[in-house]
Write a protein that holds these residues in place. Sequence first.
Motif, PDB file in Angstrom:
ATOM      1  N   ARG A   1      -1.638   7.549  -4.886  1.00  9.89           N
ATOM      2  CA  ARG A   1      -2.481   7.414  -3.696  1.00  9.89           C
ATOM      3  C   ARG A   1      -3.639   6.473  -3.999  1.00  9.89           C
ATOM      4  O   ARG A   1      -4.023   6.283  -5.140  1.00  9.89           O
ATOM      5  N   ARG A   2      -4.184   5.919  -2.939  1.00 12.18           N
ATOM      6  CA  ARG A   2      -5.333   5.044  -3.110  1.00 12.18           C
ATOM      7  C   ARG A   2      -6.484   5.842  -3.717  1.00 12.18           C
ATOM      8  O   ARG A   2      -6.767   6.961  -3.302  1.00 12.18           O
TER       9      ARG A   2
ATOM     10  N   ALA B   1      -5.623   0.284  -5.975  1.00 11.14           N
ATOM     11  CA  ALA B   1      -4.745   0.224  -4.804  1.00 11.14           C
ATOM     12  C   ALA B   1      -3.704   1.338  -4.845  1.00 11.14           C
ATOM     13  O   ALA B   1      -3.388   1.896  -5.906  1.00 11.14           O
ATOM     14  N   ALA B   2      -3.157   1.644  -3.685  1.00  3.05           N
ATOM     15  CA  ALA B   2      -2.044   2.593  -3.601  1.00  3.05           C
ATOM     16  C   ALA B   2      -0.773   1.933  -4.131  1.00  3.05           C
ATOM     17  O   ALA B   2      -0.647   0.698  -4.146  1.00  3.05           O
TER      18      ALA B   2
ATOM     19  N   GLU C   1       4.808   7.731  -1.579  1.00  5.45           N
ATOM     20  CA  GLU C   1       3.579   7.246  -2.185  1.00  5.45           C
ATOM     21  C   GLU C   1       3.518   7.790  -3.612  1.00  5.45           C
ATOM     22  O   GLU C   1       3.460   9.008  -3.817  1.00  5.45           O
TER      23      GLU C   1
ATOM     24  N   ASP D   1      -7.107  -6.213  -8.326  1.00  6.54           N
ATOM     25  CA  ASP D   1      -5.794  -5.662  -7.975  1.00  6.54           C
ATOM     26  C   ASP D   1      -4.673  -6.431  -8.655  1.00  6.54           C
ATOM     27  O   ASP D   1      -3.713  -5.830  -9.147  1.00  6.54           O
TER      28      ASP D   1
ATOM     29  N   THR E   1      -1.801  -2.593  -1.069  1.00  6.05           N
ATOM     30  CA  THR E   1      -0.839  -1.603  -1.549  1.00  6.05           C
ATOM     31  C   THR E   1       0.293  -2.316  -2.271  1.00  6.05           C
ATOM     32  O   THR E   1       0.815  -3.329  -1.781  1.00  6.05           O
TER      33      THR E   1
END
Length: 419
Positions: free
Chosen positions: A399-400, A384-385, A396, A308, A27
């Motif tokens: 979101r993922r 990824a979130a 958030e 990521d 995240t």
Amino acid sequence: MTSRAGSVPLFDGVDIAALASRVGTPTYAYSASTIRARIDELLSALTGLNALVCYAAKANSNVAVLQLMAEHELGADIVSAGELWRCLQAGIRPGRIVFSGVGKTAEEMREALAAGIGRFNLESRDELETLQAVAASMNTVARAAVRINPDVDARTHAKISTGRAENKFGVGLDEARDWFDHAAGFPNVRLDGLHAHIGSQLLELAPIRQALQRVAAFWHELRDAGHAIASIDVGGGLGVRYREGERPIAAVGYVAAIREALAGFDGRLVLEPGRWLVAEAGVLLTRVIRIKPGANHPFLVLDAAMNDLLRPSLYEAWHDIEPVDAQPRPLETYDVVGPVCETGDTFARARTLPRCNAGDLLMIHTTGAYGASMASTYNSRPLAAEVLLDSGRYAEVRRRQTWQEMIAGEQAARHWHTT
């Protein structure tokens, strides 16, 4: 902006261990307070100047981050119609948007003109001719600047250097001079600006001063020849601290160099910071999957990967890595890697860290820029979130990605056509 309340690790006042347990890993977490502090530092240094700060949206294009820029009346530097759309969705005023990049299409130009953006930064004769044709077809006049290539060594990584003669960006002074001399042949393009950007992650003022001096000399030449210059865009590229010993340029020193080089210019100055505003505001939270023995060092296998955070694989870039648990542990040297099936999926080699165990939570620092914005779903790994933190609270902001979202738009080949 990490701190501790007793033994609890905090990032912008938020317990990041608890955050990771709730949101999962990997995240991205961004500190709104840190971003605001950077904005305030730059705007304070610019006091008294007719200046517009256009955030380089490519650094981090999350709409929530763009909204922070809009709240402070910043504009945006964009390089695609997609970034234009994001910025408009975030509330950035179109008149404060500049469109850069060597590959603008006619359709992108059309969309930008329809939106009413402030200026195009043009990088080739073909682009100038295309903009003329598009603006004429829309019965409008596009404001534009020529991006000059000052042939200055930015003293940065070769892949993020943009101001040398051999780079694809901008045009030489002879060509730029010809554009202004024949500007009457482009009645639907008001060519009244200069633009220069020599590269990214600049940690020295010397190349910046050199580029500014060449821009200033060209402005003086154009002014003396009777060409009105309403805007000078000095680009961006200010560096940040990725590792111990790196000393970023302070905003006040950067602006002082601009004031000195462009003294007497009474038009608008445009600045395009991206990384400097957001990089140090971000961390990537990731957990250890396992420790695998290696020939030289054990492999610390994380659940984050090159899809990521691409910078270490693409640029051999350094990012500090830190366990969230602050308990004293003996030191161990690791090769820190992700699970993607590429040897290049490596965050660090021979990195000394407190001894880690499977399940440990780590922070990869200075990932607020060119982290999530360069991410992919390689190896079918969902994006990824992303979480925005603000003085003890969090939201958030992406979101993922789910499996279904990852393959949205894909379909079996049921409907065949011929051309």
